[in-house]
Design a protein around this motif. Structure first.
Motif, mmCIF file in Angstrom:
data_model
loop_
_atom_site.group_PDB
_atom_site.id
_atom_site.type_symbol
_atom_site.label_atom_id
_atom_site.label_comp_id
_atom_site.label_asym_id
_atom_site.label_seq_id
_atom_site.Cartn_x
_atom_site.Cartn_y
_atom_site.Cartn_z
ATOM 1 N N GLU A 106 23.069 36.418 5.584
ATOM 2 C CA GLU A 106 22.970 37.450 6.637
ATOM 3 C C GLU A 106 21.511 37.809 6.897
ATOM 4 N N ALA A 107 20.719 37.882 5.828
ATOM 5 C CA ALA A 107 19.296 38.204 5.983
ATOM 6 C C ALA A 107 18.575 37.104 6.766
ATOM 7 N N LEU A 108 18.902 35.853 6.477
ATOM 8 C CA LEU A 108 18.244 34.744 7.172
ATOM 9 C C LEU A 108 18.628 34.721 8.656
ATOM 10 N N LYS A 109 19.896 35.038 8.940
ATOM 11 C CA LYS A 109 20.346 35.055 10.340
ATOM 12 C C LYS A 109 19.737 36.227 11.112
ATOM 13 N N GLY A 110 19.441 37.281 10.386
ATOM 14 C CA GLY A 110 18.969 38.507 11.036
ATOM 15 C C GLY A 110 17.457 38.567 11.237
ATOM 16 N N THR A 111 16.756 37.507 10.856
ATOM 17 C CA THR A 111 15.299 37.545 10.981
ATOM 18 C C THR A 111 14.873 37.228 12.426
ATOM 19 N N LYS A 112 13.603 37.495 12.752
ATOM 20 C CA LYS A 112 13.106 37.152 14.096
ATOM 21 C C LYS A 112 12.446 35.768 14.082
ATOM 22 N N TYR A 113 11.619 35.542 13.074
ATOM 23 C CA TYR A 113 10.979 34.218 12.908
ATOM 24 C C TYR A 113 10.911 33.944 11.410
ATOM 25 N N GLY A 114 11.651 32.951 10.992
ATOM 26 C CA GLY A 114 11.670 32.637 9.557
ATOM 27 C C GLY A 114 10.964 31.326 9.271
ATOM 28 N N ILE A 115 10.368 31.257 8.099
ATOM 29 C CA ILE A 115 9.702 30.016 7.683
ATOM 30 C C ILE A 115 10.127 29.682 6.260
ATOM 31 N N LEU A 116 10.554 28.447 6.073
ATOM 32 C CA LEU A 116 10.933 27.966 4.740
ATOM 33 C C LEU A 116 9.818 27.054 4.233
ATOM 34 N N PHE A 117 8.961 27.602 3.369
ATOM 35 C CA PHE A 117 7.969 26.771 2.688
ATOM 36 C C PHE A 117 8.640 26.191 1.449
ATOM 37 N N PHE A 118 8.476 24.898 1.235
ATOM 38 C CA PHE A 118 9.116 24.322 0.045
ATOM 39 C C PHE A 118 8.142 23.423 -0.700
ATOM 40 N N GLY A 119 8.326 23.404 -2.018
ATOM 41 C CA GLY A 119 7.413 22.654 -2.873
ATOM 42 C C GLY A 119 8.132 21.565 -3.631
ATOM 43 N N ARG A 162 1.949 20.981 0.904
ATOM 44 C CA ARG A 162 1.290 19.747 0.478
ATOM 45 C C ARG A 162 0.239 20.044 -0.588
ATOM 46 N N GLY A 163 0.178 19.190 -1.598
ATOM 47 C CA GLY A 163 -0.668 19.454 -2.770
ATOM 48 C C GLY A 163 -2.098 19.004 -2.589
ATOM 49 N N HIS A 164 -2.361 17.682 -2.725
ATOM 50 C CA HIS A 164 -3.727 17.194 -2.579
ATOM 51 C C HIS A 164 -4.218 17.408 -1.146
ATOM 52 N N PHE A 165 -5.535 17.590 -1.015
ATOM 53 C CA PHE A 165 -6.052 18.081 0.272
ATOM 54 C C PHE A 165 -5.798 17.147 1.437
ATOM 55 N N VAL A 202 0.854 -1.191 0.000
ATOM 56 C CA VAL A 202 0.000 0.000 0.000
ATOM 57 C C VAL A 202 0.890 1.241 0.000
ATOM 58 N N ASP A 203 0.642 2.088 -0.995
ATOM 59 C CA ASP A 203 1.434 3.316 -1.162
ATOM 60 C C ASP A 203 0.459 4.453 -1.423
ATOM 61 N N ASN A 204 0.837 5.661 -1.056
ATOM 62 C CA ASN A 204 -0.027 6.811 -1.349
ATOM 63 C C ASN A 204 0.690 7.781 -2.278
ATOM 64 N N THR A 205 -0.010 8.811 -2.721
ATOM 65 C CA THR A 205 0.560 9.679 -3.764
ATOM 66 C C THR A 205 1.746 10.505 -3.269
ATOM 67 N N SER A 206 2.024 10.470 -1.971
ATOM 68 C CA SER A 206 3.192 11.227 -1.509
ATOM 69 C C SER A 206 4.472 10.663 -2.123
ATOM 70 N N SER A 207 4.437 9.409 -2.604
ATOM 71 C CA SER A 207 5.661 8.881 -3.214
ATOM 72 C C SER A 207 6.036 9.664 -4.462
ATOM 73 N N VAL A 208 5.063 10.371 -5.086
ATOM 74 C CA VAL A 208 5.411 11.244 -6.211
ATOM 75 C C VAL A 208 5.173 12.722 -5.876
ATOM 76 N N CYS A 209 5.107 13.077 -4.583
ATOM 77 C CA CYS A 209 5.122 14.516 -4.247
ATOM 78 C C CYS A 209 6.108 14.783 -3.105
ATOM 79 N N HIS A 210 5.681 14.586 -1.849
ATOM 80 C CA HIS A 210 6.595 14.904 -0.754
ATOM 81 C C HIS A 210 7.194 13.663 -0.091
ATOM 82 N N GLY A 211 7.201 12.520 -0.808
ATOM 83 C CA GLY A 211 7.893 11.337 -0.281
ATOM 84 C C GLY A 211 9.335 11.671 0.093
#
Lengths: 428, 133
Positions: A236-249, A284-287, A107-116
């Motif tokens: 330097e910009a990343l170190k100088g932030t207060k709260y950073g978030i890295l969203f990745f696709g 994450r792509g699909h709901f 049993v596998d889900n679609t994450s194997s071709v998205c965020h696996g």
């Protein structure tokens, strides 16, 4: 008579926007307020292009006959593959895992071709986790890396980023948005900074960023298509932030480095946490693909690519993942639920699908329904049946039913339960 | 056969129209028009001698597919984009390097002008894929 539903959850992408206002007339959704263009298309066209009847070899049959045929095919399989699950609700997943266990299948889900690869990276280096509410209330530096939210998650920016938060009084002045991509996307247009990297250069660029964040000079002029001068400025910009978030696709998970990109990105976030607060989150792509990973982990111990052939669950991405199972011609039957692998897999995988019996459980016609020996139409989760789904930050949300499904059409969970009940009687 | 073309890095991903039309139905004409395309910059279109909307053959080591070309005003030479879906995946390498994930994002490809050739429908594309011996 018009029925109004307030604060409905949208079952399209991993944002699971929970502020949708729907109007329903004569069993159809006629108005969607607050939803994005894709949400409107999904709700207002829920009745279009449906699989009209259960079919076996393209001939219409009763639901019972279709289920009997599915059971016959599955019971005779030596190496069944059960796949999909990301566009249905959590209770349906449970039934799919039961079928896999009963059959001794994969049993596998679609994450194997998205965020696996994201999960593989997390298993290597640890998970940085936090909520979208934290982002909304605290984040002053936002990165979208290999992600085009304006198209793939159209309200992500307006709900969590370009919006006032508890500690962010001016959404424009107090937040800085960076987009890292190999091409100038529409999201790059709305960002404060766009960093264009070389195709496949993600791992190299993240490695260079890590080195500079940690204070190691690099004796090169560029890395990953970006000049060292620019990389130093970014660090330097990343170190100088207060709260950073890295969203990745998927730009990070589907490119050359796959899970190594994610592994490196997690290490970068760990490095940055020596200076300030950083977090990261997959787009994450699909709901309910995030839900598929959660339920798979609850029930089998593993998030995807699970094999029950030995009677207990084993985990091996690259072997028990759907594309590999098909390309290696290992699967001899495929049960597909709430996904369209014939449209989203490489041609070698589709070619093998065409040589084995495919049982397809889905509300709508698609490429997989064209290939399938058995098609069973089901209700649309979050529109025609209720259930729960998991948002991209891990928050479970309840999906409500707003209209009845077409006559005789059941939710995925009921169809899968019927298959499993009959299978248990015939599989030793 | 004339194989002269433009070498590019081919990437794929979601577009707003791909997402919208998918919900109308994946065998729908609007989905076909939104997804069976390849977006390139102006200089690539000129080099191919094509007008927007004319057919272009996208060829990789795995195979080829004919789609309609589309101008992306933000694009730069060297990178072509196809919306995720059956047409982009028809040229996708199936090797997952033991990760489960094919390389959807940075494929080496060649674009070849294909005036007069037909862009296959989803049904025709599927037929062509499964009928290859």
């Amino acid at each position: 008579m018009t029925e109004v539903f307030e604060d409905q959850v949208c079952p399209f992408c991993g944002c699971l926007c929970d502020d949708i206002r729907l109007e329903v007339e004569n069993g159809k959704v006629v108005k969607n307020d607050n939803g994005c263009a894709i949400s409107k298309a999904k709700f207002l066209n829920h009745h279009d292009d449906r699989i009209e009847s259960p079919t076996v070899k393209k001939s219409a049959v009763s639901l019972d006959d279709a289920i009997d045929k599915a059971v016959e095919i599955l019971a005779s399989a030596k190496r069944p593959l059960i796949y999909g699950l990301s566009s249905t609700e959590n209770d349906a997943h449970r039934e799919a895992y039961k079928i896999a266990e009963t059959l001794g299948g994969v049993v596998d889900n679609t994450s194997s071709v998205c965020h696996g690869p994201t999960i593989l990276g997390v298993q290597e280096s640890g998970e940085a986790a936090g909520s979208l509410a934290e982002v909304k209330n605290r984040a002053d530096t936002i990165i979208y890396w290999g992600s085009n939210p304006q198209f793939a998650h159209p309200r992500h920016l307006s709900r969590y980023v370009r919006v006032q938060g508890e500690y962010i009084k001016d959404a424009k002045a107090d937040r800085k948005i960076w987009v890292f991509d190999i091409r100038k996307t529409i999201s790059a247009n709305v960002a404060d900074e766009f960093v264009k990297l070389a195709p496949g250069g993600d791992l190299e660029l993240i490695g260079a960023l890590r080195a500079i964040v940690r204070g190691h000079p690099l004796d090169v002029e560029e890395a990953g298509g970006v000049s060292i001068e620019k990389i130093t400025e970014i660090a330097e910009a990343l170190k100088g932030t207060k709260y950073g978030i890295l969203f990745f696709g998927l730009g990070l998970t589907q490119s050359k480095g796959r899970h190594r990109n994610i592994d490196a990105a997690i290490r970068l976030v760990q490095d940055l946490n020596a200076y300030t607060k950083w977090n990261m989150m997959p787009m994450r792509g699909h709901f309910n693909v995030a839900g598929a990973n959660k339920t798979s982990t609850w029930q089998t111990g593993y998030p995807f690519a699970v094999d029950y052939a030995k009677g207990y669950p084993r985990y091996q991405p690259g072997e028990y993942t759907a594309v590999d199972m098909l390309v290696n011609k290992e699967a001899d039957v495929m049960l597909n639920i709430a996904a369209d692998p014939a449209a989203h897999f490489p041609r070698a995988a589709i070619r093998h699908m065409s040589t084995i019996p495919v049982i397809n459980i889905d509300p709508k016609r698609n490429m997989t329904s064209l290939l399938a020996e058995v098609n069973i139409p089901v209700a649309l989760s979050g529109i025609e049946c209720d259930g729960s789904a998991v948002r991209m930050d891990g928050l479970p949300l309840y999906l409500r039913k707003v209209v009845d499904p077409p006559d005789g059409v059941l939710p995925d969970r009921d169809v899968l339960k019927m298959i499993h009940t009959k299978l248990r009687k015939v599989v030793k | 056969m004339n194989d002269v073309g433009v070498e590019v890095v081919l990437t794929s991903g979601r577009t707003l129209k791909q997402g919208q039309t998918m919900e109308l139905g994946k065998l729908n004409q609007k989905y076909f028009e939104a997804v069976a395309i390849c977006e390139v910059d102006k200089s690539t279109l000129e080099a191919l001698g094509l007008e927007e909307g004319e057919p272009v053959k996208v060829k990789t080591a795995t195979g080829s597919v004919v789609v309609a070309c589309k101008l992306d005003r933000r694009a730069e030479p060297g990178i072509a984009f196809m919306p995720c879906g059956p047409w982009a995946n028809a040229v996708l390498d199936s090797d997952t390097i033991e990760s489960g994930m094919p390389r959807f994002k940075d494929m080496d490809a060649k674009l070849i002008a294909a005036k007069g050739e037909k862009v296959p429908s989803a049904e025709d594309l599927l037929k062509a894929i499964v009928e290859v011996p």
